[in-house]
Design an enzyme around this catalytic site. Structure first.
Site, PDB file in Angstrom:
ATOM      1  N   LYS A 125      -6.092 -23.285  11.196  1.00  0.00           N
ATOM      2  CA  LYS A 125      -4.986 -24.112  10.932  1.00  0.00           C
ATOM      3  C   LYS A 125      -5.457 -25.874  10.976  1.00  0.00           C
ATOM      4  O   LYS A 125      -4.901 -26.564  10.486  1.00  0.00           O
ATOM      5  CB  LYS A 125      -3.905 -23.818  12.058  1.00  0.00           C
ATOM      6  CG  LYS A 125      -3.568 -22.269  11.971  1.00  0.00           C
ATOM      7  CD  LYS A 125      -2.917 -21.899  13.027  1.00  0.00           C
ATOM      8  CE  LYS A 125      -2.186 -20.449  12.988  1.00  0.00           C
ATOM      9  NZ  LYS A 125      -1.969 -19.886  14.223  1.00  0.00           N
ATOM     10  N   ARG A 130       0.684  -1.151   0.044  1.00  0.00           N
ATOM     11  CA  ARG A 130       0.111   0.091  -0.058  1.00  0.00           C
ATOM     12  C   ARG A 130       0.861   1.391  -0.090  1.00  0.00           C
ATOM     13  O   ARG A 130       0.719   2.108  -0.930  1.00  0.00           O
ATOM     14  CB  ARG A 130      -0.917   0.046   1.165  1.00  0.00           C
ATOM     15  CG  ARG A 130      -2.223   0.083   0.786  1.00  0.00           C
ATOM     16  CD  ARG A 130      -3.408   0.034   2.003  1.00  0.00           C
ATOM     17  NE  ARG A 130      -3.964  -1.500   2.086  1.00  0.00           N
ATOM     18  CZ  ARG A 130      -4.434  -1.826   3.115  1.00  0.00           C
ATOM     19  NH1 ARG A 130      -4.568  -1.055   4.297  1.00  0.00           N
ATOM     20  NH2 ARG A 130      -5.142  -3.182   3.195  1.00  0.00           N
ATOM     21  N   VAL A 180       0.765 -22.831   9.224  1.00  0.00           N
ATOM     22  CA  VAL A 180       0.271 -23.348  10.288  1.00  0.00           C
ATOM     23  C   VAL A 180       1.566 -23.419  11.282  1.00  0.00           C
ATOM     24  O   VAL A 180       2.533 -23.835  11.060  1.00  0.00           O
ATOM     25  CB  VAL A 180       0.085 -24.826  10.125  1.00  0.00           C
ATOM     26  CG1 VAL A 180      -0.516 -25.746  11.567  1.00  0.00           C
ATOM     27  CG2 VAL A 180      -1.068 -24.919   9.032  1.00  0.00           C
TER      28      VAL A 180
END
Lengths: 434, 434
Positions: A205, A45, A132
């Site tokens: 996860k 951004r 994860v």
């Protein structure tokens, strides 16, 4: 061999960490990968700020599609999170024949089946070690290291925020609200902590872990989710007195008739390694039929640990970039045409031990009535204790042996209808992890 | 794709386990690997017995070379151990262009450089997940999972026999001899336990871990090795009083001027996960500059856990069998032409904290003299306690801060020359693993 050219989407915490790892450890990484891994383009951004960080020689743009479509980019690293813009950019990268590395568990838990199917069609890799348990190489361990096993179950502390909160509640006797406020002060919890404390992040996860372990499609909508925000300090204290600690676990278990997928606060015997994983650390216990129980522990979040996992995936991509797709490890550990459609069990059909707490009038016959209901439901009690509350009441705590959740639901309904029962029944699950 | 054809050398504990894993989990393995993995030939001493186990359809021979040279075999799995016959068969397999999977840590720790060099020349894989920590996928974790890191150190409980013995010594107050006898009765120690209890087996494994972590050639002859056979029960008790447990650790550490490679009994703070790895279990702690500390835990020996690792390697081989050798992961995690020749430090130059125990006459001035010697050697003491022994003697225990081993050697020599010192100085090393 020429360097692997990376397009980075996002330069937030993990994005900046990835830049740092690739820069600081460039030599060590090339010694392993056999080629350099170079960030060639970044979508961000705040272009000016990014330019100050990365210097010249890298394309910096505010348009993610420009990076995704850039012909010089071999692999797109998606680190913006969420499942709208990220999804569009990832799908476009795949359509353009670019490999994808992502830390985005929400995206894959919700749209993984579509994404992996498209990736297969376009013969590109989609790697997600960082999605994860941060820096712990748990995806690779399950997907490759335990490939000889029928995985029987996975149980993980896979959200550092909640583990920090629970650790503080136990160690310092804090309420949930106070522990959370402290976690926020220390940067372990976000201003809006809902996804973490309500178990949604852990469920994302767990969805991925279950697919890797069992070879099933991602099925986030089938995960039973309970967070820790309603957990009472007194339950942590009672658990400790009984020799247990309470952790938010993601549990995936193979049963003869289906899979259990559930995230909830869980009592664990205090002498288990998993019970001693404190603070913001993560750990995952995986049990295979041949290898037995194995445990993986480390930092589950943070810029550099998560970036460590992102870059490990990039090294894999660097090796297999130009290889025959058949030689690559399947996205979800199993060949896409060999996934298992055995159903996820409804919560009423899971099997667990239970911790039940309720307040009753302290008068003769109470225990007999409660025991009769539990026994009639086929629920066998392993231990029980009671503590007085005021002059005429008592709190009773039961620990059950293994029982079917549906039977426990029914017993709780009947118990709550008894005239001498003065509270709802607090029900927590107990896992011995054996 | 046709099946991967395996030639098995040896059908002992791990060999029979490998047969069992490949047979029982054939479907699950094929779901992952995308092809079947089939034992096509077995070399074994007792052909008749092997025939009864495996049935018809498999070549069973007492001649390993027949298996190694068999044109139908894609990969040779060496599970006979030792470094004479095993070496000859492995080298011949490589010369014949066959991939090798082995659980043989002694062979690779001693002859690994030659073997990997020959394998590179003949473009075959040599995989050895089962050689270190049994079923724990630690080789893959270090080699691939942590590929983004400068590994700083590795510390592992990598010999189950000694960990069982030490666990029993602590939990039940047994002497080393009694604990060992019990380990032998229960099958955790061999009739001749020398390689295990004297640390040689752990040193073989540490040699491999260090090469994978740092990208250095295997250098078994540079490992400092001390076993546990001389460990006194009283040191275990003193350590516990000080808040430590004693474990046989294999430690590999990167220092600015070289690498430390050492196996010895080590005091670890009792609240560390590694200190709570009990019985015959293994665990390895690996610290990377980006990921921080990570831990891997599981069964380090036994037929099925070790076979789980052998078969995981076979799945890797099945995937990359026909791939361009450049796409494969390097044998020792780093490209063969990028190995580091930074030296292994002599023991006098390692840095550690120390536990020192000695018996002295219990009279004024003793502590001052001891303190002066330690201080003059630059050794700073963190804590000290003393316990009376008989009427006129006392045992003194010091815990030092970090010091150079050579300085401690010198101080011990000077202390042992003091007239009031009535014993040798027992010296153990202390690691805080941070």
């Amino acid at each position: 061999m020429r360097g692997l050219r990376v397009g980075l989407l996002g330069l937030g915490v993990v994005g900046a960490g990835t830049w740092e790892v690739l820069t600081r450890n460039a030599e060590e990484i090339a010694r392993r990968a056999g080629r350099r891994i170079e960030v060639a383009a970044i979508a961000v951004r705040d272009v000016a700020k990014a330019r100050r960080l990365v210097g010249d020689g890298v394309l910096v743009t505010s348009d993610g599609m420009e990076v995704v479509r850039h012909p010089a980019i071999d692999v797109v690293v998606e680190l913006i999170g969420g499942d709208t813009v990220a999804r569009a950019w990832v799908m476009e990268a795949i359509r353009r024949g670019k490999h994808v590395v992502t830390a985005n568990k929400a995206l894959l838990a919700i749209h993984g089946n579509t994404i992996f199917s498209a990736a297969r069609e376009h013969a590109v890799m989609v790697a997600f070690e960082a999605a994860v348990a941060g820096g712990i190489p748990i995806v690779k361990a399950i997907r490759e290291g335990l490939a000889a096993n029928h995985i029987q179950w996975v149980a993980g502390i896979i959200n550092g925020t909640t583990n920090f909160v629970l650790s503080e509640m136990r160690a310092r006797g804090l309420s949930f609200d106070d522990a959370l406020a402290q976690a926020q002060q220390l940067g372990y919890a976000e201003a809006n902590p809902t996804f973490d404390v309500e178990g949604v992040d852990a469920a994302h996860k767990l969805t991925l872990l279950a697919s890797l372990a069992f070879g099933i499609p991602v099925q986030f909508d089938k995960v039973h989710i309970e967070g820790v925000s309603k957990l009472a300090q007194e339950d942590i204290a009672h658990a400790e007195r009984l020799g247990y600690r309470i952790k938010l676990l993601g549990i995936a278990r193979r049963r003869p008739d289906g899979f259990e997928l559930r995230v909830h606060p869980t009592l664990i015997p205090a002498d288990r390694l998993l019970a001693n994983v404190e603070g913001a650390m993560n750990a995952v216990l995986v049990s295979g039929d041949m290898v037995g129980p194995t445990l993986y522990y480390g930092q589950g979040a943070g810029a550099l640990p998560t970036a460590s996992a992102v870059v490990a995936d990039l090294v894999d991509v660097a090796r297999l970039d130009s290889a025959d797709p058949d030689h690559r490890v399947p996205y979800l550990a199993f060949q896409p045409d060999a996934l298992d459609d055995t159903p996820v069990l409804p919560m009423a059909e899971i099997v667990s031990s239970y911790y039940l707490r309720l307040r009753v009038e302290d008068r003769p016959g109470v225990l007999a009535d409660l025991s009769r209901i539990l026994s009639a439901a086929g629920i066998s009690i392993g231990s029980m204790f009671q503590t007085p509350h005021g002059d005429s009441d008592a709190d009773i705590i039961f620990l059950s042996h293994d029982a079917r959740e549906g039977a426990v639901d029914g017993a709780i309904d009947r118990i709550q209808a008894l005239p001498f029962v003065k509270s709802g029944v607090t029900r927590l699950r107990v896992e011995h992890l054996l």
